[in-house]
Motif scaffolding. Structure first.
Motif, PDB file in Angstrom:
ATOM      1  N   PRO A  57       0.898  -1.297  -0.164  1.00  0.00           N
ATOM      2  CA  PRO A  57       0.100  -0.102   0.056  1.00  0.00           C
ATOM      3  C   PRO A  57       0.840   1.257   0.065  1.00  0.00           C
ATOM      4  CG  PRO A  57      -0.066  -1.060   2.102  1.00  0.00           C
ATOM      5  CD  PRO A  57       1.065  -1.896   1.364  1.00  0.00           C
ATOM      6  N   PRO A  58       0.340   2.314  -0.474  1.00  0.00           N
ATOM      7  CA  PRO A  58      -0.977   2.530  -1.181  1.00  0.00           C
ATOM      8  C   PRO A  58      -1.030   1.764  -2.585  1.00  0.00           C
ATOM      9  CG  PRO A  58       0.048   4.657  -1.155  1.00  0.00           C
ATOM     10  CD  PRO A  58       0.844   3.747  -0.192  1.00  0.00           C
ATOM     11  N   PRO A  59      -2.082   1.486  -3.238  1.00  0.00           N
ATOM     12  CA  PRO A  59      -2.192   0.683  -4.306  1.00  0.00           C
ATOM     13  C   PRO A  59      -1.777   1.524  -5.543  1.00  0.00           C
ATOM     14  CG  PRO A  59      -4.533   1.262  -3.581  1.00  0.00           C
ATOM     15  CD  PRO A  59      -3.646   1.634  -2.538  1.00  0.00           C
ATOM     16  N   SER A  60      -2.095   2.661  -5.593  1.00  0.00           N
ATOM     17  CA  SER A  60      -2.208   3.549  -6.674  1.00  0.00           C
ATOM     18  C   SER A  60      -0.677   4.317  -6.758  1.00  0.00           C
ATOM     19  CB  SER A  60      -3.258   4.504  -7.196  1.00  0.00           C
ATOM     20  OG  SER A  60      -4.245   3.743  -7.524  1.00  0.00           O
ATOM     21  N   ARG A  61       0.082   4.119  -7.975  1.00  0.00           N
ATOM     22  CA  ARG A  61       1.511   4.633  -7.954  1.00  0.00           C
ATOM     23  C   ARG A  61       1.819   5.182  -9.275  1.00  0.00           C
ATOM     24  NH1 ARG A  61       5.087   1.923  -3.874  1.00  0.00           N
ATOM     25  NH2 ARG A  61       3.575   1.365  -2.199  1.00  0.00           N
ATOM     26  N   ILE A  62       2.950   5.893  -9.373  1.00  0.00           N
ATOM     27  CA  ILE A  62       3.585   6.367 -10.625  1.00  0.00           C
ATOM     28  C   ILE A  62       5.175   5.796 -10.555  1.00  0.00           C
ATOM     29  CG2 ILE A  62       1.898   7.909 -11.475  1.00  0.00           C
ATOM     30  CD1 ILE A  62       3.884   9.914 -11.016  1.00  0.00           C
ATOM     31  N   THR A  63       5.779   5.394 -11.521  1.00  0.00           N
ATOM     32  CA  THR A  63       7.065   5.058 -11.428  1.00  0.00           C
ATOM     33  C   THR A  63       7.709   5.060 -12.838  1.00  0.00           C
ATOM     34  OG1 THR A  63       8.607   3.380 -10.847  1.00  0.00           O
ATOM     35  CG2 THR A  63       6.479   2.516 -11.987  1.00  0.00           C
ATOM     36  N   LEU A  64       9.109   5.615 -12.531  1.00  0.00           N
ATOM     37  CA  LEU A  64       9.803   5.345 -13.722  1.00  0.00           C
ATOM     38  C   LEU A  64      10.118   3.919 -14.175  1.00  0.00           C
ATOM     39  CD1 LEU A  64      12.999   7.612 -12.748  1.00  0.00           C
ATOM     40  CD2 LEU A  64      10.988   8.378 -13.925  1.00  0.00           C
ATOM     41  N   THR A  65      10.271   3.723 -15.537  1.00  0.00           N
ATOM     42  CA  THR A  65      10.457   2.445 -16.085  1.00  0.00           C
ATOM     43  C   THR A  65      11.986   2.010 -16.087  1.00  0.00           C
ATOM     44  OG1 THR A  65      10.334   3.141 -18.238  1.00  0.00           O
ATOM     45  CG2 THR A  65       8.345   2.898 -17.549  1.00  0.00           C
ATOM     46  N   LEU A  66      12.036   0.688 -16.550  1.00  0.00           N
ATOM     47  CA  LEU A  66      13.489   0.313 -16.343  1.00  0.00           C
ATOM     48  C   LEU A  66      14.115   0.737 -17.578  1.00  0.00           C
ATOM     49  CD1 LEU A  66      13.385  -3.546 -15.847  1.00  0.00           C
ATOM     50  CD2 LEU A  66      14.419  -1.736 -14.506  1.00  0.00           C
ATOM     51  N   PRO A  67      13.640   1.132 -18.649  1.00  0.00           N
ATOM     52  CA  PRO A  67      14.416   1.720 -19.966  1.00  0.00           C
ATOM     53  C   PRO A  67      15.125   3.162 -19.464  1.00  0.00           C
ATOM     54  CG  PRO A  67      12.514   0.881 -21.076  1.00  0.00           C
ATOM     55  CD  PRO A  67      12.322   0.694 -19.331  1.00  0.00           C
ATOM     56  N   VAL A  68      14.075   4.011 -18.742  1.00  0.00           N
ATOM     57  CA  VAL A  68      14.809   5.246 -18.045  1.00  0.00           C
ATOM     58  C   VAL A  68      15.730   4.785 -16.977  1.00  0.00           C
ATOM     59  CG1 VAL A  68      13.965   7.147 -16.987  1.00  0.00           C
ATOM     60  CG2 VAL A  68      12.516   6.356 -18.705  1.00  0.00           C
ATOM     61  N   VAL A  69      15.514   4.164 -16.112  1.00  0.00           N
ATOM     62  CA  VAL A  69      16.555   3.762 -15.018  1.00  0.00           C
ATOM     63  C   VAL A  69      17.712   3.351 -15.719  1.00  0.00           C
ATOM     64  CG1 VAL A  69      16.994   2.438 -13.059  1.00  0.00           C
ATOM     65  CG2 VAL A  69      14.533   3.414 -13.499  1.00  0.00           C
ATOM     66  N   ASN A  70      17.648   2.441 -16.655  1.00  0.00           N
ATOM     67  CA  ASN A  70      19.017   1.801 -17.332  1.00  0.00           C
ATOM     68  C   ASN A  70      19.795   2.490 -18.044  1.00  0.00           C
ATOM     69  OD1 ASN A  70      18.678  -0.550 -15.895  1.00  0.00           O
ATOM     70  ND2 ASN A  70      17.480  -1.446 -17.390  1.00  0.00           N
ATOM     71  N   ASN A  71      19.137   3.924 -18.439  1.00  0.00           N
ATOM     72  CA  ASN A  71      19.825   4.794 -19.257  1.00  0.00           C
ATOM     73  C   ASN A  71      20.482   6.109 -18.513  1.00  0.00           C
ATOM     74  OD1 ASN A  71      20.147   5.678 -22.227  1.00  0.00           O
ATOM     75  ND2 ASN A  71      18.979   7.486 -21.693  1.00  0.00           N
ATOM     76  N   ALA A  72      20.235   5.860 -17.033  1.00  0.00           N
ATOM     77  CA  ALA A  72      20.854   6.809 -16.277  1.00  0.00           C
ATOM     78  C   ALA A  72      22.505   6.830 -16.313  1.00  0.00           C
ATOM     79  CB  ALA A  72      20.555   6.673 -14.985  1.00  0.00           C
ATOM     80  N   ARG A  73      22.967   7.944 -15.967  1.00  0.00           N
ATOM     81  CA  ARG A  73      24.614   7.933 -16.039  1.00  0.00           C
ATOM     82  C   ARG A  73      25.055   7.148 -14.662  1.00  0.00           C
ATOM     83  NH1 ARG A  73      24.091  12.796 -18.621  1.00  0.00           N
ATOM     84  NH2 ARG A  73      25.333  13.081 -20.610  1.00  0.00           N
ATOM     85  N   ASN A  74      24.299   7.430 -13.678  1.00  0.00           N
ATOM     86  CA  ASN A  74      24.707   6.816 -12.431  1.00  0.00           C
ATOM     87  C   ASN A  74      23.375   6.255 -11.812  1.00  0.00           C
ATOM     88  OD1 ASN A  74      27.511   7.370 -12.220  1.00  0.00           O
ATOM     89  ND2 ASN A  74      26.860   9.455 -12.073  1.00  0.00           N
ATOM     90  N   VAL A  75      23.329   4.900 -11.394  1.00  0.00           N
ATOM     91  CA  VAL A  75      22.098   4.484 -10.427  1.00  0.00           C
ATOM     92  C   VAL A  75      22.971   4.070  -9.316  1.00  0.00           C
ATOM     93  CG1 VAL A  75      20.693   2.938 -10.171  1.00  0.00           C
ATOM     94  CG2 VAL A  75      20.890   3.816 -12.474  1.00  0.00           C
ATOM     95  N   SER A  76      22.485   4.370  -8.171  1.00  0.00           N
ATOM     96  CA  SER A  76      22.840   3.967  -6.758  1.00  0.00           C
ATOM     97  C   SER A  76      21.971   3.366  -5.993  1.00  0.00           C
ATOM     98  CB  SER A  76      23.764   5.036  -6.067  1.00  0.00           C
ATOM     99  OG  SER A  76      24.943   5.377  -7.042  1.00  0.00           O
ATOM    100  N   PHE A  77      22.123   2.362  -5.545  1.00  0.00           N
ATOM    101  CA  PHE A  77      21.231   1.597  -4.640  1.00  0.00           C
ATOM    102  C   PHE A  77      21.723   1.834  -3.145  1.00  0.00           C
ATOM    103  CE2 PHE A  77      20.093  -1.262  -8.036  1.00  0.00           C
ATOM    104  CZ  PHE A  77      18.657  -1.211  -8.058  1.00  0.00           C
ATOM    105  N   VAL A  78      20.927   2.247  -2.261  1.00  0.00           N
ATOM    106  CA  VAL A  78      21.321   2.642  -1.018  1.00  0.00           C
ATOM    107  C   VAL A  78      20.433   1.891   0.072  1.00  0.00           C
ATOM    108  CG1 VAL A  78      21.487   4.763   0.786  1.00  0.00           C
ATOM    109  CG2 VAL A  78      21.845   5.063  -1.631  1.00  0.00           C
ATOM    110  N   VAL A  79      21.165   0.870   0.948  1.00  0.00           N
ATOM    111  CA  VAL A  79      20.330   0.109   1.909  1.00  0.00           C
ATOM    112  C   VAL A  79      21.206  -0.196   2.832  1.00  0.00           C
ATOM    113  CG1 VAL A  79      19.372  -2.311   1.899  1.00  0.00           C
ATOM    114  CG2 VAL A  79      19.623  -1.280  -0.238  1.00  0.00           C
ATOM    115  N   THR A  80      20.547  -0.200   4.221  1.00  0.00           N
ATOM    116  CA  THR A  80      21.188  -0.312   5.313  1.00  0.00           C
ATOM    117  C   THR A  80      20.389  -1.325   6.214  1.00  0.00           C
ATOM    118  OG1 THR A  80      20.181   1.585   6.492  1.00  0.00           O
ATOM    119  CG2 THR A  80      22.172   2.067   5.277  1.00  0.00           C
TER     120      THR A  80
END
Length: 253
Positions: free
Chosen positions: A178-201
């Motif tokens: 939840p919540p059920p309704s969302r918008i999101t970037l798609t994988l083609p956009v994410v994968n076209n980025a100069r830098n992608v960083s995951f942040v997890v602790t």
């Protein structure tokens, strides 16, 4: 899949310090290249982790930042579930004299009851900043988290949004979280980025990180993130403890 480059730190505080330096460098390079820094944030714990030291950084020209959201819940900006509200409280309010409000691209509140229209509107906002509606946008940096199920942005395992090939922004009305309704970037956009960083602790997602980074389990959306450059992981030792194949690298700029 592009290789993962993992930076592991003794504590979450050390993750925040390193991420601050990373963003300082990425911002400087992007501004020198194009006159602006386009960065997208996801929600969850990421805004707090990223903002801890970033908000005090005096070396960054925040006036050149254009801030986007990797995904957003279809709720008002004041709603507790809003990623915009979260980032606003953690970072944007502290930098309100530096980042122009017009350079913070949030979901259109009048459209939160129509996720399809909200997604289309957000795609148009992206196009206005990047100046070309025909070419896939290339963000300078996208900052992501992961869920225990391996989802990232609002791209969930087994859902059709994960396989979207043409839209830059898509919508979902039956999110398993939840919540059920969302918008999101798609994988083609994410994968076209100069830098992608995951942040997890924290240790809670250590097995998920292992399955994404070591096993490259393509059933997990985060494992499908693949860019021209290495995909960076800023994690603490608790989150990294199950990694056996991909060993953490020394963090240095």
């Amino acid at each position: 899949m592009s290789p993962a480059k993992v930076f592991s730190f003794a504590s979450a505080d050390d993750v925040s310090r390193a991420l601050d330096k990373f963003l300082e460098e990425a911002s400087s390079e992007s501004i020198a290249r194009s006159g602006k820094f386009t960065v997208a944030f996801s929600g969850g714990s990421l805004p707090a982790t990223a903002s801890k030291y970033l908000q005090h950084n005096t070396k960054i020209d925040f006036t050149r930042w254009h801030v986007f959201f990797a995904d957003e819940r279809c709720v008002s900006h004041a709603d507790a579930d809003s990623n915009y509200k979260l980032l606003k409280e953690e970072l944007l309010d502290k930098l309100s004299s530096k980042i122009p409000a017009t350079q913070v691209l949030s979901i259109a509140e009048p459209l939160v009851n129509d996720s399809k229209a909200a997604a289309l509107d957000y795609q148009q906002k992206i196009a206005q900043v990047f100046g070309d509606e025909s070419a896939l946008p290339r963000f300078d940096c996208i900052l992501l988290g992961i869920g225990p199920d391996g989802h990232t942005c609002s791209l969930f395992p087994g859902f059709p949004q994960l396989d979207e090939k043409t839209k830059w922004v898509t919508h979902i009305d039956d999110s398993p979280k939840p919540p059920p309704s969302r918008i999101t970037l798609t994988l083609p956009v994410v994968n076209n980025a100069r830098n992608v960083s995951f942040v997890v602790t924290g240790a809670g997602k250590r097995t998920t990180i292992r399955d994404i980074v070591d096993k490259q389990d393509q059933n997990l959306p985060a494992a499908r993130v693949s860019t021209a450059n290495p995909v960076y992981w800023f994690i603490d030792d608790a989150a990294a403890q199950d990694l056996a194949v991909v060993k953490p690298s020394e963090f240095k700029l």
